[in-house]
Design a protein around this motif. Structure first.
Motif, PDB file in Angstrom:
ATOM      1  N   ILE A  81       7.132  -0.408   2.224  1.00 15.40           N
ATOM      2  CA  ILE A  81       6.498   0.849   1.821  1.00 15.40           C
ATOM      3  C   ILE A  81       7.540   1.826   1.291  1.00 15.40           C
ATOM      4  O   ILE A  81       7.299   2.538   0.307  1.00 15.40           O
ATOM      5  CB  ILE A  81       5.729   1.464   3.013  1.00 15.40           C
ATOM      6  N   TYR A  82       8.703   1.842   1.912  1.00 18.92           N
ATOM      7  CA  TYR A  82       9.779   2.739   1.479  1.00 18.92           C
ATOM      8  C   TYR A  82      10.251   2.379   0.069  1.00 18.92           C
ATOM      9  O   TYR A  82      10.456   3.253  -0.777  1.00 18.92           O
ATOM     10  CB  TYR A  82      10.945   2.659   2.465  1.00 18.92           C
ATOM     11  N   ARG A  83      10.403   1.094  -0.214  1.00 16.31           N
ATOM     12  CA  ARG A  83      10.904   0.652  -1.509  1.00 16.31           C
ATOM     13  C   ARG A  83       9.856   0.775  -2.613  1.00 16.31           C
ATOM     14  O   ARG A  83      10.207   0.949  -3.776  1.00 16.31           O
ATOM     15  CB  ARG A  83      11.367  -0.801  -1.419  1.00 16.31           C
ATOM     16  N   TRP A  84       8.575   0.699  -2.254  1.00 15.48           N
ATOM     17  CA  TRP A  84       7.522   0.702  -3.266  1.00 15.48           C
ATOM     18  C   TRP A  84       6.748   2.015  -3.295  1.00 15.48           C
ATOM     19  O   TRP A  84       5.671   2.075  -3.887  1.00 15.48           O
ATOM     20  CB  TRP A  84       6.544  -0.460  -3.017  1.00 15.48           C
ATOM     21  N   GLN A  85       7.273   3.058  -2.700  1.00 13.32           N
ATOM     22  CA  GLN A  85       6.548   4.325  -2.699  1.00 13.32           C
ATOM     23  C   GLN A  85       6.530   4.946  -4.093  1.00 13.32           C
ATOM     24  O   GLN A  85       7.436   4.737  -4.903  1.00 13.32           O
ATOM     25  CB  GLN A  85       7.185   5.296  -1.699  1.00 13.32           C
ATOM     26  N   SER A  90       1.221  -0.393  -8.803  1.00 14.84           N
ATOM     27  CA  SER A  90       1.339  -1.577  -7.941  1.00 14.84           C
ATOM     28  C   SER A  90       1.330  -1.170  -6.471  1.00 14.84           C
ATOM     29  O   SER A  90       2.046  -1.740  -5.658  1.00 14.84           O
ATOM     30  CB  SER A  90       2.627  -2.352  -8.275  1.00 14.84           C
ATOM     31  N   ASN A  91       0.520  -0.168  -6.137  1.00  9.74           N
ATOM     32  CA  ASN A  91       0.515   0.360  -4.771  1.00  9.74           C
ATOM     33  C   ASN A  91      -0.040  -0.626  -3.750  1.00  9.74           C
ATOM     34  O   ASN A  91       0.171  -0.454  -2.558  1.00  9.74           O
ATOM     35  CB  ASN A  91      -0.285   1.663  -4.722  1.00  9.74           C
ATOM     36  N   TRP A  92      -0.738  -1.671  -4.207  1.00 11.68           N
ATOM     37  CA  TRP A  92      -1.297  -2.646  -3.281  1.00 11.68           C
ATOM     38  C   TRP A  92      -0.235  -3.597  -2.728  1.00 11.68           C
ATOM     39  O   TRP A  92      -0.427  -4.204  -1.663  1.00 11.68           O
ATOM     40  CB  TRP A  92      -2.383  -3.470  -3.988  1.00 11.68           C
ATOM     41  N   ILE A  93       0.865  -3.733  -3.424  1.00 14.76           N
ATOM     42  CA  ILE A  93       1.866  -4.738  -3.062  1.00 14.76           C
ATOM     43  C   ILE A  93       2.476  -4.507  -1.672  1.00 14.76           C
ATOM     44  O   ILE A  93       2.518  -5.449  -0.864  1.00 14.76           O
ATOM     45  CB  ILE A  93       2.969  -4.824  -4.140  1.00 14.76           C
ATOM     46  N   ALA A  97       1.711  -7.280   1.078  1.00 11.36           N
ATOM     47  CA  ALA A  97       2.866  -8.150   1.330  1.00 11.36           C
ATOM     48  C   ALA A  97       3.466  -7.937   2.704  1.00 11.36           C
ATOM     49  O   ALA A  97       4.175  -8.827   3.212  1.00 11.36           O
ATOM     50  CB  ALA A  97       3.939  -7.908   0.266  1.00 11.36           C
ATOM     51  N   ALA A  98       3.210  -6.792   3.333  1.00 15.67           N
ATOM     52  CA  ALA A  98       3.824  -6.495   4.631  1.00 15.67           C
ATOM     53  C   ALA A  98       3.553  -7.573   5.689  1.00 15.67           C
ATOM     54  O   ALA A  98       4.448  -7.917   6.462  1.00 15.67           O
ATOM     55  CB  ALA A  98       3.355  -5.122   5.119  1.00 15.67           C
ATOM     56  N   PRO A  99       2.331  -8.151   5.769  1.00 17.84           N
ATOM     57  CA  PRO A  99       2.079  -9.157   6.816  1.00 17.84           C
ATOM     58  C   PRO A  99       2.585 -10.556   6.475  1.00 17.84           C
ATOM     59  O   PRO A  99       2.504 -11.449   7.325  1.00 17.84           O
ATOM     60  CB  PRO A  99       0.539  -9.171   6.910  1.00 17.84           C
ATOM     61  N   VAL A 100       3.100 -10.773   5.272  1.00 20.05           N
ATOM     62  CA  VAL A 100       3.418 -12.127   4.821  1.00 20.05           C
ATOM     63  C   VAL A 100       4.435 -12.845   5.709  1.00 20.05           C
ATOM     64  O   VAL A 100       4.219 -14.005   6.099  1.00 20.05           O
ATOM     65  CB  VAL A 100       3.879 -12.122   3.350  1.00 20.05           C
ATOM     66  N   PRO A 101       5.589 -12.223   6.063  1.00 26.77           N
ATOM     67  CA  PRO A 101       6.548 -12.961   6.911  1.00 26.77           C
ATOM     68  C   PRO A 101       5.956 -13.399   8.245  1.00 26.77           C
ATOM     69  O   PRO A 101       6.145 -14.554   8.663  1.00 26.77           O
ATOM     70  CB  PRO A 101       7.682 -11.944   7.113  1.00 26.77           C
ATOM     71  N   PHE A 195      -5.814   2.149  -2.909  1.00 27.23           N
ATOM     72  CA  PHE A 195      -5.498   0.725  -2.756  1.00 27.23           C
ATOM     73  C   PHE A 195      -6.528  -0.095  -3.519  1.00 27.23           C
ATOM     74  O   PHE A 195      -7.734   0.012  -3.278  1.00 27.23           O
ATOM     75  CB  PHE A 195      -5.519   0.341  -1.274  1.00 27.23           C
ATOM     76  N   ARG A 196      -6.058  -0.903  -4.439  1.00 27.52           N
ATOM     77  CA  ARG A 196      -6.948  -1.790  -5.201  1.00 27.52           C
ATOM     78  C   ARG A 196      -6.209  -3.061  -5.565  1.00 27.52           C
ATOM     79  O   ARG A 196      -5.160  -3.024  -6.208  1.00 27.52           O
ATOM     80  CB  ARG A 196      -7.468  -1.111  -6.461  1.00 27.52           C
ATOM     81  N   LEU A 197      -6.769  -4.197  -5.144  1.00 28.17           N
ATOM     82  CA  LEU A 197      -6.190  -5.487  -5.472  1.00 28.17           C
ATOM     83  C   LEU A 197      -6.435  -5.833  -6.933  1.00 28.17           C
ATOM     84  O   LEU A 197      -7.429  -5.386  -7.514  1.00 28.17           O
ATOM     85  CB  LEU A 197      -6.805  -6.577  -4.593  1.00 28.17           C
TER      86      LEU A 197
END
Length: 296
Positions: A81-85, A90-93, A97-101, A195-197
């Motif tokens: 969130i910090y890097r993509w603020q 591309s606000n959905w990323i 992506a946060a839960p992926v790991p 938020f929109r995919l």
């Protein structure tokens, strides 16, 4: 170093579940928010970053699993969130992506680590036995009939639940990520990003749901995990529609809170909201934008 209390508080809240299992889970969603506020604070120093990493390493020496989960969820969520603020295109990323790991690791453990899967099945079986016994003691609730079915297929029910653990982890983690991003923007007084995919991701969902038509339990679990993943994502997208209209009608804060509490306390309403998010791909549920008045 004065802002170092933020990451320390983040770790404490996350670890609270170890000492207060019944209520500790309520504190976990605030853990990435505190860490994100630390990352965005101008008073943050490199020395405090190093000290924070040392603290995480020290925690790993005592509770390696909890510390690893903290890194994969809290730290990764705050970092994304910090890097993509302030990137509305591309606000959905960062949220998606946060839960992926955590999802990838849990999938590997559940599907490919037989020892871990067996241990989880044993634990889930014990929980199911407790729930079945409780349902039998309260037959007036109507749960006794379902409990009898579960009791006859206890091993299969436990295995089925374990196989959808990755999807459940993704679902809870993506909601926490959205919560974190939303409140972070409020605190920083930044403009809310809807938020929109990407619409094309619906084909990925349909491909995953196709596994419902297979006879293999493990393959069908792919469909259930897909349902949980996209159910969470489209739930958020549907919530954006609800949020838009709540703000459009300028409802008072108390009424907003009541509406949100009612919806998120009723699974059928949450399911309906997820369908709203899904069908927003084809229908404009946001209505026409307000016309700006100009003075002649």
């Amino acid at each position: 170093m004065r802002v170092f209390y933020l990451p320390v508080a983040s770790i404490v809240l996350f670890a609270a579940v170890l000492f207060f299992p019944r209520i500790g889970g309520l504190f976990i969603p605030f853990s990435p928010l505190l860490l994100l506020l630390y990352l965005a604070d101008q008073a943050r120093e490199k020395s405090s970053d190093i000290l924070f990493l040392v603290l995480v390493g020290a925690c790993a020496a005592f509770e390696p699993f909890i510390s690893m989960y903290y890194v994969l969820t809290v730290i990764f969520t705050a970092f994304m969130i910090y890097r993509w603020q302030n990137r509305p295109e591309s606000n959905w990323i960062p949220v998606a992506a946060a839960p992926v790991p955590a999802f990838v690791l849990s999938s590997v453990l559940v599907f490919f680590a037989e020892g871990v899967r067996t241990s989880l099945i044993s634990n889930v079986t014990e929980v199911l036995k407790i729930l079945v016994d409780a349902a039998k003691k309260a037959p007036e609730t109507g749960a006794a009939a379902y409990a009898a079915i579960v009791e006859k297929n206890m091993d299969m029910a436990a295995l089925s639940l374990v196989l959808i653990f990755p999807g459940m982890i993704f679902l809870t983690s993506v909601l926490v990520a959205y919560f974190t991003k939303t409140f972070f923007y409020k605190i920083k007084k930044s403009e809310h990003e809807i938020f929109r995919l990407p619409d094309n991701l619906v084909w990925v969902m349909l491909a995953g749901l196709a596994f419902f038509f297979t006879n293999d339990l493990y393959m069908r679990s792919v469909a259930f995990n897909t349902l949980l993943i996209f159910g969470g994502l489209y739930l958020i997208q549907g919530f954006e529609v609800l949020r838009h209209w709540v703000h459009r009608f300028k409802l008072a804060g108390i009424f907003k809170a009541i509406i949100y509490i009612i919806i998120f306390s009723e699974p059928p309403l949450m399911l309906a909201l997820a369908f709203v998010g899904l069908f927003s791909i084809w229908f404009n549920f946001f209505g026409k934008p307000k016309q700006e008045t100009t003075e002649n």
